[in-house]
Design a protein around this motif. Sequence first.
Motif, PDB file in Angstrom:
ATOM      1  N   MET A  30       0.846  -1.178   0.000  1.00 22.80           N
ATOM      2  CA  MET A  30       0.000   0.000   0.000  1.00 22.80           C
ATOM      3  C   MET A  30       0.890   1.240   0.000  1.00 22.80           C
ATOM      4  N   ASP A  31       0.516   2.223  -0.792  1.00 21.81           N
ATOM      5  CA  ASP A  31       1.216   3.502  -0.777  1.00 21.81           C
ATOM      6  C   ASP A  31       0.578   4.411   0.259  1.00 21.81           C
ATOM      7  N   CYS A  32       1.382   5.278   0.830  1.00 21.52           N
ATOM      8  CA  CYS A  32       0.894   6.260   1.784  1.00 21.52           C
ATOM      9  C   CYS A  32      -0.078   7.198   1.069  1.00 21.52           C
ATOM     10  N   ARG A  33      -1.181   7.542   1.757  1.00 21.22           N
ATOM     11  CA  ARG A  33      -2.122   8.520   1.197  1.00 21.22           C
ATOM     12  C   ARG A  33      -1.593   9.915   1.503  1.00 21.22           C
ATOM     13  N   LEU A  34      -1.190  10.632   0.490  1.00 19.43           N
ATOM     14  CA  LEU A  34      -0.682  11.989   0.699  1.00 19.43           C
ATOM     15  C   LEU A  34      -1.736  12.838   1.383  1.00 19.43           C
ATOM     16  N   GLY A  35      -1.306  13.573   2.386  1.00 20.53           N
ATOM     17  CA  GLY A  35      -2.216  14.448   3.096  1.00 20.53           C
ATOM     18  C   GLY A  35      -2.972  13.781   4.225  1.00 20.53           C
ATOM     19  N   CYS A  36      -2.665  12.533   4.537  1.00 17.00           N
ATOM     20  CA  CYS A  36      -3.345  11.834   5.628  1.00 17.00           C
ATOM     21  C   CYS A  36      -2.842  12.354   6.961  1.00 17.00           C
ATOM     22  N   GLY A  37      -1.579  12.150   7.257  1.00 15.86           N
ATOM     23  CA  GLY A  37      -0.975  12.665   8.481  1.00 15.86           C
ATOM     24  C   GLY A  37      -1.286  11.899   9.751  1.00 15.86           C
ATOM     25  N   ALA A  38      -2.073  10.838   9.690  1.00 16.70           N
ATOM     26  CA  ALA A  38      -2.448  10.101  10.898  1.00 16.70           C
ATOM     27  C   ALA A  38      -1.230   9.568  11.643  1.00 16.70           C
ATOM     28  N   CYS A  39      -0.217   9.131  10.915  1.00 17.15           N
ATOM     29  CA  CYS A  39       0.979   8.586  11.555  1.00 17.15           C
ATOM     30  C   CYS A  39       1.837   9.680  12.184  1.00 17.15           C
ATOM     31  N   CYS A  40       1.508  10.940  11.928  1.00 17.07           N
ATOM     32  CA  CYS A  40       2.222  12.076  12.515  1.00 17.07           C
ATOM     33  C   CYS A  40       1.414  12.715  13.642  1.00 17.07           C
ATOM     34  N   ILE A  41       0.261  12.131  13.935  1.00 15.53           N
ATOM     35  CA  ILE A  41      -0.603  12.655  14.993  1.00 15.53           C
ATOM     36  C   ILE A  41      -0.861  11.591  16.059  1.00 15.53           C
ATOM     37  N   ALA A  42      -1.336  10.426  15.660  1.00 13.75           N
ATOM     38  CA  ALA A  42      -1.810   9.419  16.612  1.00 13.75           C
ATOM     39  C   ALA A  42      -0.727   8.797  17.499  1.00 13.75           C
ATOM     40  N   PRO A  43       0.410   8.376  16.960  1.00 19.74           N
ATOM     41  CA  PRO A  43       1.369   7.672  17.825  1.00 19.74           C
ATOM     42  C   PRO A  43       2.265   8.616  18.618  1.00 19.74           C
ATOM     43  N   SER A  44       2.775   8.080  19.723  1.00 20.18           N
ATOM     44  CA  SER A  44       3.820   8.801  20.449  1.00 20.18           C
ATOM     45  C   SER A  44       5.137   8.539  19.727  1.00 20.18           C
TER      46      SER A  44
END
Length: 83
Positions: A1-15
């Motif tokens: 799977m390719d990253c969805r541009l503009g998602c950002g979930a991995c830059c918000i949800a995890p510590s």
Amino acid sequence: MDCRLGCGACCIAPSITSPIPGMPNGKPAGVRCVQLNDDNLCKIFGQPERPDVCGAFVPCEDVCGDTNEQALILITELEQSTG
């Protein structure tokens, strides 16, 4: 799977416990990374300052779901179950 541009979930949800430019102590779960721009793109993508954990993240349907909203929910649940 390719990253969805503009998602950002991995830059918000995890510590992230390693230093990030602008966040020398890392970031807590649920806090938006200071390196995430208004379009939800990483400002330090591909640069040596980017934490190794960020570069090692591999998007997959189990973690990212089908939408940006699902990704935020799934990564948050994963963080809570492992934190």
